[in-house]
Design a protein around this motif. Structure first.
Motif, short mmCIF file in Angstrom:
data_model
loop_
_atom_site.label_atom_id
_atom_site.label_comp_id
_atom_site.label_asym_id
_atom_site.label_seq_id
_atom_site.Cartn_x
_atom_site.Cartn_y
_atom_site.Cartn_z
N VAL A 92 0.84 -1.20 0.00
CA VAL A 92 0.00 0.00 0.00
C VAL A 92 0.87 1.25 0.00
N VAL A 93 0.69 2.09 -0.99
CA VAL A 93 1.44 3.35 -1.09
C VAL A 93 1.11 4.25 0.09
N GLY A 94 2.15 4.93 0.63
CA GLY A 94 1.95 5.83 1.76
C GLY A 94 2.35 5.22 3.08
N THR A 95 2.60 3.92 3.07
CA THR A 95 3.06 3.22 4.28
C THR A 95 4.55 2.96 4.13
N PRO A 96 5.35 3.23 5.16
CA PRO A 96 6.80 3.00 5.06
C PRO A 96 7.14 1.51 5.16
N TRP A 97 7.36 0.89 4.01
CA TRP A 97 7.64 -0.55 3.95
C TRP A 97 9.13 -0.81 3.79
N LEU A 98 9.56 -1.93 4.35
CA LEU A 98 10.91 -2.44 4.10
C LEU A 98 10.77 -3.73 3.31
N LEU A 99 11.31 -3.76 2.10
CA LEU A 99 11.37 -5.00 1.32
C LEU A 99 12.58 -5.79 1.79
N TYR A 100 12.38 -7.06 2.10
CA TYR A 100 13.50 -7.88 2.57
C TYR A 100 13.34 -9.33 2.15
N LEU A 101 14.43 -10.07 2.24
CA LEU A 101 14.42 -11.52 2.04
C LEU A 101 14.49 -12.17 3.41
N ASP A 102 13.60 -13.12 3.67
CA ASP A 102 13.68 -13.84 4.93
C ASP A 102 14.72 -14.96 4.81
N LEU A 103 14.89 -15.74 5.85
CA LEU A 103 15.93 -16.76 5.86
C LEU A 103 15.66 -17.91 4.91
N ALA A 104 14.43 -18.01 4.41
CA ALA A 104 14.09 -19.04 3.43
C ALA A 104 14.24 -18.52 2.00
N GLY A 105 14.65 -17.26 1.87
CA GLY A 105 14.83 -16.68 0.54
C GLY A 105 13.55 -16.14 -0.06
N ASN A 106 12.53 -15.89 0.78
CA ASN A 106 11.26 -15.35 0.31
C ASN A 106 11.24 -13.83 0.45
N PHE A 107 10.71 -13.15 -0.56
CA PHE A 107 10.54 -11.70 -0.48
C PHE A 107 9.35 -11.38 0.40
N ARG A 108 9.54 -10.42 1.30
CA ARG A 108 8.47 -9.99 2.20
C ARG A 108 8.54 -8.49 2.41
N MET A 109 7.43 -7.92 2.86
CA MET A 109 7.36 -6.51 3.21
C MET A 109 7.15 -6.39 4.72
#
Length: 211
Positions: A108-125
């Motif tokens: 959702v635009v307007g929310t401060p998100w961090l895009l990251y990879l978890d320990l399983a190699g999955n992309f998450r916000m």
């Protein structure tokens, strides 16, 4: 995915390292080395979180003992500090570009998100105002915090050039995470990394500790 965490301590100059043992003592080690018999193997994430950036001091009985967490403005990290090391006993995947793009598109635009990879190699916000980033044991590789339509949301996900660049950075960061065994690896600049296909080849050829 099978993994454990260990705790290594590093001297100020980086020329001396120690590893936490099951009996709470510390042994000399090479920073980030394979697990050895007697090493403390952590699985509880709260335990792991507690050891990130812990200041340590010499102790005649244990070798080292906790002195307290690094302060918010302790940028120089002078002294001996602990670092969490990730030990994988199973293969690591190549992160999926399609999932990265979908993850960005759904944010959702307007929310401060961090895009990251978890320990399983999955992309998450991660909602950066609601969930801690520092000492977060779920973050293997992280990018910048973003909230504008130029970087998250459907409009950003349709920017092919930006998605290609960002994916390249995350794949290179994932390779760094595997090779260094460190948490919260920051995505590198594109001019500092190998070509994408070479990064992928190295991930596919990477050997875990169980091999």
């Amino acid at each position: 995915m099978k993994l454990f965490f260990s705790v290594d301590a590093l001297s100020l100059l980086g020329n001396k390292a120690w590893r936490l043992q099951d009996n709470k003592t510390w042994r000399d080690c090479t920073f980030g080395e394979d697990l050895q018999g007697g090493d403390a193997k952590l699985t509880d994430k709260q335990d792991v979180r507690g050891w990130v950036n812990m200041r340590l001091q010499k102790d005649k009985d244990l070798g080292l003992k906790p002195k307290g967490k690094a302060g918010m403005f302790d940028f120089m990290m002078r002294g001996i500090f602990s670092h969490v090391i990730v030990h994988r006993l199973s293969p690591a995947p190549v992160p999926s570009k399609d999932i990265m793009v979908q993850t960005i598109a759904q944010a959702v635009v307007g929310t401060p998100w961090l895009l990251y990879l978890d320990l399983a190699g999955n992309f998450r916000m991660l909602h950066s105002e609601q969930t801690p980033i520092i000492a977060n044991p779920d973050i293997a590789v992280r990018g910048e915090i973003a909230s504008s339509a130029g970087f998250i949301g459907e409009q950003a996900a349709q920017n092919k050039e930006m998605m290609d660049t960002l994916y390249h950075q995350f794949v290179a960061g994932w390779l760094m995470h595997l090779e260094t065994r460190r948490l919260s690896v920051f995505v590198p600049d594109t001019e500092d990394i190998r070509p994408l296909d070479e990064c992928i080849e190295k991930i596919q050829a990477w050997k875990h500790e169980g091999e």
